[in-house]
Design a protein around this motif. Sequence first.
Motif, mmCIF file in Angstrom:
data_model
loop_
_atom_site.group_PDB
_atom_site.id
_atom_site.type_symbol
_atom_site.label_atom_id
_atom_site.label_comp_id
_atom_site.label_asym_id
_atom_site.label_seq_id
_atom_site.Cartn_x
_atom_site.Cartn_y
_atom_site.Cartn_z
ATOM 1 N N LEU A 114 0.831 -1.201 0.000
ATOM 2 C CA LEU A 114 0.000 0.000 0.000
ATOM 3 C C LEU A 114 0.867 1.254 0.000
ATOM 4 O O LEU A 114 0.581 2.224 -0.720
ATOM 5 N N GLN A 115 1.940 1.238 0.796
ATOM 6 C CA GLN A 115 2.851 2.378 0.796
ATOM 7 C C GLN A 115 3.497 2.562 -0.575
ATOM 8 O O GLN A 115 3.699 3.689 -1.035
ATOM 9 N N GLN A 116 3.798 1.466 -1.243
ATOM 10 C CA GLN A 116 4.375 1.556 -2.579
ATOM 11 C C GLN A 116 3.372 2.152 -3.564
ATOM 12 O O GLN A 116 3.730 2.963 -4.426
ATOM 13 N N LEU A 117 2.108 1.759 -3.446
ATOM 14 C CA LEU A 117 1.075 2.319 -4.311
ATOM 15 C C LEU A 117 0.988 3.829 -4.131
ATOM 16 O O LEU A 117 0.842 4.578 -5.105
ATOM 17 N N LEU A 118 1.081 4.280 -2.878
ATOM 18 C CA LEU A 118 0.928 5.695 -2.559
ATOM 19 C C LEU A 118 2.239 6.464 -2.634
ATOM 20 O O LEU A 118 2.252 7.677 -2.377
ATOM 21 N N SER A 119 3.336 5.764 -2.950
ATOM 22 C CA SER A 119 4.666 6.393 -2.958
ATOM 23 C C SER A 119 4.992 7.016 -1.607
ATOM 24 O O SER A 119 5.584 8.097 -1.520
ATOM 25 N N VAL A 120 4.598 6.327 -0.539
ATOM 26 C CA VAL A 120 4.951 6.721 0.823
ATOM 27 C C VAL A 120 6.182 5.913 1.219
ATOM 28 O O VAL A 120 6.143 4.678 1.231
ATOM 29 N N ASN A 121 7.278 6.586 1.531
ATOM 30 C CA ASN A 121 8.540 5.915 1.802
ATOM 31 C C ASN A 121 8.417 4.956 2.984
ATOM 32 O O ASN A 121 8.048 5.358 4.094
ATOM 33 N N GLU A 122 8.726 3.681 2.740
ATOM 34 C CA GLU A 122 8.564 2.650 3.778
ATOM 35 C C GLU A 122 9.546 2.841 4.929
ATOM 36 O O GLU A 122 9.238 2.516 6.075
ATOM 37 N N THR A 123 10.722 3.365 4.633
ATOM 38 C CA THR A 123 11.720 3.593 5.676
ATOM 39 C C THR A 123 11.382 4.817 6.501
ATOM 40 O O THR A 123 11.547 4.827 7.728
ATOM 41 N N THR A 124 10.855 5.845 5.865
ATOM 42 C CA THR A 124 10.471 7.066 6.578
ATOM 43 C C THR A 124 9.295 6.824 7.495
ATOM 44 O O THR A 124 9.210 7.404 8.586
ATOM 45 N N PHE A 125 8.376 5.946 7.080
ATOM 46 C CA PHE A 125 7.189 5.640 7.880
ATOM 47 C C PHE A 125 7.207 4.152 8.269
ATOM 48 O O PHE A 125 6.441 3.346 7.732
ATOM 49 N N PRO A 126 8.052 3.783 9.233
ATOM 50 C CA PRO A 126 8.155 2.370 9.619
ATOM 51 C C PRO A 126 7.003 1.896 10.503
ATOM 52 O O PRO A 126 6.753 0.698 10.606
ATOM 53 N N GLY A 127 6.310 2.817 11.147
ATOM 54 C CA GLY A 127 5.165 2.450 11.979
ATOM 55 C C GLY A 127 3.916 2.350 11.141
ATOM 56 O O GLY A 127 3.547 3.300 10.437
ATOM 57 N N ARG A 128 3.226 1.195 11.176
ATOM 58 C CA ARG A 128 2.051 1.003 10.338
ATOM 59 C C ARG A 128 1.183 -0.085 10.946
ATOM 60 O O ARG A 128 1.681 -1.058 11.517
ATOM 61 N N ILE A 129 -0.118 0.097 10.776
ATOM 62 C CA ILE A 129 -1.058 -0.875 11.323
ATOM 63 C C ILE A 129 -2.393 -0.720 10.597
ATOM 64 O O ILE A 129 -2.744 0.383 10.152
ATOM 65 N N GLY A 320 -9.168 0.420 7.707
ATOM 66 C CA GLY A 320 -8.402 1.652 7.629
ATOM 67 C C GLY A 320 -6.934 1.336 7.818
ATOM 68 O O GLY A 320 -6.554 0.190 8.072
ATOM 69 N N PHE A 321 -6.089 2.345 7.706
ATOM 70 C CA PHE A 321 -4.661 2.128 7.914
ATOM 71 C C PHE A 321 -4.049 3.362 8.553
ATOM 72 O O PHE A 321 -4.607 4.474 8.502
ATOM 73 N N PHE A 322 -2.895 3.162 9.166
ATOM 74 C CA PHE A 322 -2.215 4.228 9.882
ATOM 75 C C PHE A 322 -0.719 4.103 9.640
ATOM 76 O O PHE A 322 -0.153 3.015 9.758
ATOM 77 N N PHE A 323 -0.103 5.203 9.246
ATOM 78 C CA PHE A 323 1.342 5.264 9.065
ATOM 79 C C PHE A 323 1.925 6.302 10.015
ATOM 80 O O PHE A 323 1.311 7.349 10.234
ATOM 81 N N THR A 324 3.106 6.047 10.541
ATOM 82 C CA THR A 324 3.785 7.050 11.349
ATOM 83 C C THR A 324 5.296 6.948 11.182
ATOM 84 O O THR A 324 5.838 5.861 10.934
ATOM 85 N N ARG A 325 5.964 8.089 11.324
ATOM 86 C CA ARG A 325 7.413 8.133 11.322
ATOM 87 C C ARG A 325 7.994 7.534 12.600
ATOM 88 O O ARG A 325 9.148 7.136 12.620
ATOM 89 N N HIS A 326 7.202 7.495 13.655
ATOM 90 C CA HIS A 326 7.719 7.278 15.003
ATOM 91 C C HIS A 326 7.295 5.911 15.545
ATOM 92 O O HIS A 326 6.413 5.803 16.400
ATOM 93 N N LEU A 327 7.936 4.852 15.030
ATOM 94 C CA LEU A 327 7.601 3.501 15.449
ATOM 95 C C LEU A 327 7.832 3.305 16.946
ATOM 96 O O LEU A 327 6.997 2.698 17.635
#
Length: 486
Positions: A114-129, A320-327
């Motif tokens: 999903l992050q790849q689809l949205l071009s959201v950097n996986e390393t920058t946003f390691p927190g996800r649920i 739903g989904f949640f991304f954060t920089r701060h794992l």
Amino acid sequence: MSGDLDFTSADVPTAAPSVASLQQAEASLVTTLPEGGVGFENMKNHILKDIAVGFAGASRSPNFYADTTGNLTDAALFADWLVSTTDQNVQVHLPRETVATTLEATALRSLRLLQQLLSVNETTFPGRIFTTGAAASNLLGIAMGREFVVAEAGRRNSPPSHTSVAELGLLEACLQAGVQSIQIITTRPHSSLYKAVSAAGIGRDSVLLVPLSEDEPWKFDMNVLTQHLSREEAKTIIVVSAAEAVSGRFMSQAEMARIRSLADKYGAWVHVDGAVGLQALILPHTKEYAALNDGVSGFHLADSIAGDAHELLNVPHDCGFFFTRHLELQQIVFRNPGAAYLSTATLSIPSPLNLGLENSRRFRALPVYASLLACGRIWYCTLLERRIALARRIASYIINSTVYQLLPNNDLDTIYTVVLFRARSDSSNMKLISLLDPLNSKQIHISGLLWKGQAAARIAVSSSYVEVDRDFDIIVNALESASITV
């Protein structure tokens, strides 16, 4: 894919049940618990023949425009059936027992796809649920923001102090940090934000609206924002809302950069409520979509991002989904120091127990994984372009109409997937929605709202069944039929 199904105008499913069908379904509801049960076959026939006729047609009709509900892809429907059939526990990572959490949370995880689809950097946003929806994701963002701003206030004290809300509680942590209040600053928030701040113990009265103007309610008044941020006794969570796609007007990249700079200066948290707006991240960077591209290009500067998968991916509604920089902060806030039987068998991935609210969590990753795998990036991009094309064609028709007026203005370049309009006659607006369905055929279904205190109508194009020429004709026929009365 279900989005490729070819309906003719004659066999397009209705967008909402008729009054008679609703009455039939309601009258058939069993109100007394049977002692012995009616059996599976009788139950199935009852639900399919008596109750299902009263369901809304959002999942099957391309002309359900009342909400950004979307519909299910065939891949998501199949995967959701499997989710219910196998009933996996994805709250505890037990790789020797099930591959479910591995699918959700490792190299092939749905959230990474999903992050790849949205071009959201996986390393920058390691927190996800995965969550139940954007409302729950917003609550995660507000809870983490609450933890961050109070802890940051403690760190900036002289001498510094450790003031964790997760450990001390809100009142004690604020007292030790010298924080008198937490304020939520936003512009045009989704209603779920008020629920989130209430549940987080911050309070609905803490939400301060600082739009630039009545005509540009999606933009922050930077001077007012700075004044609020500079209050030493109050700490701030800034919420950038792209949840309600009032055309395609979101925060520009320059504005997001300014917000990020102010947040860093004053120790604030930046949360993006991007339920609808996030989809624009998948659009090609072309002149046609320049305004939309700019409106979402700064989202990566946020501390946390909330989204709704049913709006973005056409998967079941409860996703739903949640991304954060701060794992690390995410694990501090949602840490579950549970019993031994809840322990994670390996530390190869962050335990889902410590990333969100739920301990009993549905395997929402599988329909997402299935749809992303089956459809691919191009399909989702093409679908969004079709939706935008229909919305802009409707908007162009309204601009040239002598009966209807496009809201908030006639700028087609910023039209996204939602079209707002009103009748030019003030006396007609209160009955506009009913006039658009004069024969109660329910072939199309739209919603009403207030815009600057006046009645208006809203067409939200969200179905993967959308077919621009066919659906434009259906909508125009409805608008012209209503205009005779207006």
